[in-house]
Design a protein around this motif. Structure first.
Motif, PDB file in Angstrom:
ATOM      1  N   GLN A   6       0.609  -1.175   0.310  1.00 54.13           N
ATOM      2  CA  GLN A   6       0.633   0.079  -0.107  1.00 54.13           C
ATOM      3  C   GLN A   6       0.818   0.955   0.068  1.00 54.13           C
ATOM      4  N   ASN A 115      -9.787   1.265  -9.701  1.00 50.40           N
ATOM      5  CA  ASN A 115     -10.295   1.621  -8.637  1.00 50.40           C
ATOM      6  C   ASN A 115     -11.517   1.953  -8.439  1.00 50.40           C
ATOM      7  N   ASN A 122      -5.147  -0.233  -8.361  1.00 46.20           N
ATOM      8  CA  ASN A 122      -4.405  -1.509  -8.480  1.00 46.20           C
ATOM      9  C   ASN A 122      -3.157  -1.378  -9.835  1.00 46.20           C
ATOM     10  N   SER A 124       0.096  -3.800 -11.081  1.00 45.00           N
ATOM     11  CA  SER A 124       0.873  -5.266 -11.089  1.00 45.00           C
ATOM     12  C   SER A 124       2.321  -4.184 -11.983  1.00 45.00           C
ATOM     13  N   THR A 130       2.627  -6.630  -7.144  1.00 42.01           N
ATOM     14  CA  THR A 130       1.122  -5.328  -7.135  1.00 42.01           C
ATOM     15  C   THR A 130       0.792  -4.128  -5.920  1.00 42.01           C
ATOM     16  N   ASP A 132      -1.141  -1.420  -4.123  1.00 44.93           N
ATOM     17  CA  ASP A 132      -2.862  -0.227  -4.404  1.00 44.93           C
ATOM     18  C   ASP A 132      -1.931   0.567  -3.852  1.00 44.93           C
TER      19      ASP A 132
END
Ligand code: NA7
Length: 579
Positions: A6, A115, A122, A124, A130, A132
Motif C-alpha cells: 500500500q 478502482n 491497483n 501490477s 501488486t 495498491d
C-alpha cells in the motif's frame, strides 16, 4: 528493497521527473516509491549512451534549481553536459538526498487499474508484485520508447544492429563499416562523434537537417562565478522564458531590420552557437514569418556550402524545406563529411529497397556494412503510455481513450486525463516543450498542490473513498480548451508544415496531432500557478470547508489543520500521510 503493498504515491520513472517528485512528495510526508525498468537512475540519460550524446540545454540550467548548495558547488566544466556527466549528476542527487532507498529498479509497470470504489490504483509489476496506490505519477519522459523503422529485411542483417538508445557497452566500431539511419538531433551527434573513428561511415539520410554549431567549450571561472552569484535570477528568468534554456530570446520582428542587418545577426548567432539560440535569439518570428524563416534557411545553406568540400555531398546535406523542426546543434556535423571514408546517401532521393544480411540496398546501389546504427528516434510522448495497460473509469484504457479522440492524445496541462482519476503525468501529451528540469519542477509544484488538496478533501467529515470531491481529475471542458489552445499556437506556426515526432507522424500508423503545447515554459509556469491560485481550476471541484488551499508547501499546514480537527472531534479519520 521490497515494495510495500500500500502506498500513497507510486512514481513510474527515475529520470528528472521521477526524482523531483520523489524528493518533494516524500519531504511532504507521503509514503512514496519509484520504479524504473533501468538498473539505475537517469531516465533518458541512463539509456542514451551513444557516442556524442550530450544535452543541448546549457550546463548551468540542466539541473535542479532547488538544491542551492549543489548550484554553488557541483562541478561542471563545459557549456554543455555530456551523457556520462549527466548520469553522474543523477547518481549524485540520488545519493545526496537518500533517494535510492525508495527506488526499485528493473521493475516495469505492466498494468494499472483504477478502482472507483476506493479511488485507488491497483498496480501490477513485472516482478509479480501488486501495489495498491492512491496516486500514480507517471514520469516516463517524452522520449523513451525506441522507434525501429519498418524496413524490409531488417531482421536478416548479420552484422551488429543497434538503436542509439540501447547502445551496448562493448560495442567497438573502430574496424567496422558503419551505416547510420537517421539524422535528427541524435543522428547528428552520433555521426559527428563516429566520423573518422570507424573504417567507413555512411549516413542514410531521409530529410536533411538545419544544424548550427553548439558553441560548446570550457567555461571560465568568471562565468561560473557569475552563474553562482546570479542563480536565483537565472532560474526565475528561465521559468519565465519560452524554451527555458537561459538563452537570449528576442522580441524583435524580422521585418524591423534590413536583410543585410539580419544577415549579420544570423552570423553572430551562428558564432555564438546553439540551435535554439539561433532560432529565437535574433528575431521573434522565425517560426511564423515565412520570409524570416527562408532567410534563416538560406543562411545555413550557405554555411553548408562553405564547410562541405564535396559539392555533391553539400547538395545532399542542404534541406529544401522550411526550418520548422526541433532546432538542433552540433560539434562539427557538416565538417564530418570532409573526413575520409565518410559519405552520405540521400534516401529521400534514392530510397532504401531492403536491408540484406551484409548491408543496405538503395535504388542507387548496395552498401556493404558491418554495423547499422538506428538513430531513428522514439515513439514519443503517448508512445510511452501506449505500451503499458492503464485502465481508468469503466475499464477503458488510456490508449482507447486517446484513439477515440479525434484531436489526438491529450492531457489537461499535460498532467491529467478525464476518466483517469488520481493519475498524474509529468510531461504527458500537450505538456510544454522546453528545458526539462524546470518543466518537471513546475509539474511537481502542480502535483504537490493537487495532492494536498485531495488529501484535505478526502478527510472532510462524511467523505467517501473515491467519491466526487476527493479525487484529482481534469474536466473534459478543461481538456478540450487546453487542446484548442495548443492547436491555436501551432496553427499560427510554420511548424505545422513539417512532419516530425512533435506531431507523432515519425512513426508509421500514428495519428498526426500536436503532442505539445508550444506556448512556452513561461506560459506553462504561469498557467500552473494561476490554476493553483484559483483552487485548481479545470479539475473536478474538490469538496469545500477547507481552511487552506495551495501548493505542497502548504501541505504541512493542511495536515496540522486536519490533526487539529481530529483533536476537536470533528473527524476521526486517521491522518496516514504524516511521516
Ligand atoms: P528524431 O528527431 O525523430 O529523428 C529520427 C531520424 O530518423 C530522422 O532523421 C528520421 O528521418 C529518421 N528516420 C525515422 N524513421 C526512418 C525510416 N523508416 N527510414 C529512414 N529514416 C528514418 O529522433 P532523435 O533521436 O534524433 O531526436 C529525438 C529527440 O531526442 C531530439 O529532438 C532531442 O530532443 C532528443 P525523417 O527526418 O523523419 O525523414
Amino acid at each position: 528493497m521490497a515494495l510495500p503493498s500500500q502506498l500513497d504515491v507510486l512514481v513510474i520513472g527515475a529520470g528528472f521527473g521521477g526524482l523531483c517528485a520523489l524528493k518533494h512528495l516524500r519531504d511532504e510526508g507521503y509514503t512514496i516509491k519509484v520504479i524504473d525498468t533501468a538498473s539505475d537512475v537517469g531516465g533518458t540519460w541512463y539509456w542514451n549512451r551513444y557516442p556524442g550524446a550530450m544535452s543541448d540545454s546549457k550546463s548551468i540550467i540542466y539541473r535542479f534549481s532547488w538544491d542551492k548548495d549543489d548550484l554553488q558547488t557541483y562541478p561542471w566544466s563545459d557549456h554543455y553536459v555530456k551523457q556520462k556527466e549527466i548520469l553522474q549528476y543523477f547518481q549524485h542527487v540520488a545519493t545526496k538526498h537518500d533517494l535510492y532507498k525508495d527506488i526499485q529498479f528493473q521493475t516495469e509497470l505492466t498494468a494499472a487499474v483504477y478502482n472507483a470504489d476506493t479511488g485507488r490504483w491497483n498496480v501490477s509489476l513485472s516482478t509479480g508484485q501488486t501495489i495498491d496506490a492512491r496516486y500514480v505519477v507517471t514520469a516516463l519522459g517524452v522520449l523513451s520508447a525506441p522507434n525501429y523503422p519498418k524496413i524490409p529485411g531488417l531482421e536478416t542483417f548479420k552484422g551488429r544492429a543497434v538503436h542509439t538508445s540501447r547502445w551496448p557497452a562493448d560495442l567497438d566500431l573502430s574496424q567496422m563499416r558503419v551505416g547510420v539511419i537517421g539524422n535528427g538531433s541524435t543522428g547528428v551527434q552520433v555521426i559527428t562523434a563516429l566520423a573518422g573513428h570507424t573504417k567507413s561511415l555512411v549516413s542514410f539520410q531521409r530529410h536533411p537537417q538545419y544544424s548550427v554549431p553548439s558553441g560548446d567549450g570550457p567555461v571560465s571561472s568568471g562565468y561560473r562565478q557569475w552563474a553562482n552569484d546570479n542563480y536565483d535570477t537565472i532560474f526565475t528568468r528561465v521559468k519565465q522564458s519560452y524554451v527555458g534554456m537561459e538563452l537570449f530570446e528576442s522580441n524583435r520582428p524580422y521585418d524591423s531590420v534590413p536583410p543585410e542587418e539580419a544577415e549579420k545577426i544570423f552570423e553572430h548567432l551562428w558564432q555564438q552557437g546553439n540551435g535554439f539560440g539561433f532560432y529565437f535569439g535574433g528575431f521573434n518570428d522565425i517560426g511564423t514569418n515565412r520570409v524570416a524563416n527562408e532567410h534563416a534557411c538560406n543562411f545555413i545553406r550557405s554555411k553548408i556550402d562553405s564547410i562541405v568540400q564535396d559539392p555533391e555531398k553539400a547538395r545532399k546535406l542542404k534541406p529544401n524545406e522550411l526550418h520548422a523542426r526541433r532546432p538542433i546543434c552540433d560539434n562539427g556535423y557538416y565538417y564530418a563529411f570532409n573526413k575520409p571514408g565518410v559519405d552520405i546517401v540521400h534516401i529521400g532521393e534514392t530510397p532504401i529497397v531492403a536491408i540484406r544480411e551484409n548491408g543496405i540496398e538503395t535504388t542507387a546501389g548496395f552498401h556493404e556494412l558491418d554495423a547499422i546504427v538506428f538513430a531513428t528516434g522514439f515513439d514519443a510522448v503517448d508512445g510511452n503510455y501506449n505500451r503499458i495497460r492503464i485502465r481508468g473509469r469503466g475499464g477503458k484504457s488510456l490508449k482507447q481513450y486517446w484513439d477515440a479522440r479525434e484531436r489526438g492524445p491529450s492531457a489537461y496541462l499535460g498532467a491529467s486525463v478525464p476518466e483517469f482519476p488520481n493519475l498524474l503525468m509529468i510531461g504527458g501529451p500537450l505538456g510544454p516543450f522546453g528545458n526539462y528540469p524546470p518543466v518537471v519542477e513546475t509539474y511537481t509544484e502542480l502535483i504537490s498542490g493537487l495532492l494536498a488538496e485531495a488529501e484535505r478533501a478526502r478527510r472532510l467529515p462524511g467523505a467517501r473513498p473515491g467519491s466526487e470531491g476527493t479525487i484529482i481529475e481534469a474536466t473534459k471542458q478543461a481538456e478540450d480548451e487546453w487542446t484548442t489552445a495548443a492547436e491555436n499556437v501551432i496553427d499560427s506556426s510554420l511548424f505545422k508544415e513539417a512532419n516530425s515526432w512533435l506531431f507523432g507522424n515519425n512513426v508509421e500508423g500514428k495519428k498526426r496531432a500536436i503532442r505539445f503545447h508550444f506556448g512556452g515554459l513561461g506560459h506553462f509556469y504561469n498557467t500552473v500557478h494561476r490554476v493553483i491560485d484559483e483552487g485548481f481550476s479545470g479539475f473536478q471541484p474538490f469538496s469545500q470547508n477547507k481552511s487552506t488551499t495551495g501548493t505542497g508547501a502548504d501541505v504541512k499546514a493542511t495536515k496540522t489543520h486536519v490533526e487539529d480537527a481530529e483533536v476537536n472531534g470533528i473527524s476521526n479519520t486517521k491522518v496516514d500521510i504524516v511521516a
